[in-house]
Design a protein around this motif. Structure first.
Motif, short mmCIF file in Angstrom:
data_model
loop_
_atom_site.label_atom_id
_atom_site.label_comp_id
_atom_site.label_asym_id
_atom_site.label_seq_id
_atom_site.Cartn_x
_atom_site.Cartn_y
_atom_site.Cartn_z
N ARG A 13 0.83 -1.21 0.00
CA ARG A 13 0.00 0.00 0.00
C ARG A 13 0.87 1.26 0.00
N TYR A 14 1.92 1.26 0.80
CA TYR A 14 2.83 2.41 0.88
C TYR A 14 3.51 2.64 -0.46
N ARG A 15 4.02 1.57 -1.06
CA ARG A 15 4.70 1.66 -2.36
C ARG A 15 3.76 2.17 -3.44
N ALA A 20 1.98 6.53 -7.03
CA ALA A 20 0.89 7.40 -7.48
C ALA A 20 1.24 8.87 -7.29
N CYS A 21 1.89 9.20 -6.18
CA CYS A 21 2.30 10.60 -5.94
C CYS A 21 3.31 11.06 -6.97
N LEU A 23 3.79 9.84 -10.03
CA LEU A 23 3.15 9.93 -11.34
C LEU A 23 2.25 11.16 -11.44
N ALA A 24 1.63 11.55 -10.36
CA ALA A 24 0.77 12.74 -10.37
C ALA A 24 1.59 14.02 -10.58
N ALA A 25 2.86 13.99 -10.18
CA ALA A 25 3.70 15.18 -10.29
C ALA A 25 4.42 15.28 -11.64
N VAL A 26 4.34 14.23 -12.46
CA VAL A 26 5.01 14.24 -13.76
C VAL A 26 4.25 15.16 -14.71
N PRO A 27 4.96 16.12 -15.31
CA PRO A 27 4.29 17.03 -16.23
C PRO A 27 3.76 16.28 -17.46
N THR A 28 2.68 16.77 -17.99
CA THR A 28 2.13 16.21 -19.22
C THR A 28 1.81 17.37 -20.16
#
Length: 67
Positions: A13-15, A20-21, A23-28
């Motif tokens: 769960r931690y991993r 997810a954190c 990937l959410a910060a990766v610019p698109t």
């Protein structure tokens, strides 16, 4: 379920949350055609390889070296 199973479940769960954190910060998106630091053009190959990039390779390297 023993303590090792619970520890593995917690670690998973931690991993997954950490991934997810990140990937959410990766610019698109399209990014910029010119570096926001030095103004030099960003090559099309870099813009395709790194979606959302706003820095040229030189400025990106300098930013990563700075503590």
């Amino acid at each position: 379920m023993d303590q090792f199973d619970r520890a593995q479940e917690f670690e998973a769960r931690y991993r997954d949350g950490a991934i997810a954190c990140v990937l959410a910060a990766v610019p698109t998106g399209p990014g910029t055609t010119h570096c926001i630091e030095c103004g030099e053009p960003i090559p099309e190959a870099r813009r395709q390889a790194v979606p959302g990039c706003t820095l040229c390779v030189t400025c990106q390297a300098q930013m990563e070296e700075t503590p």
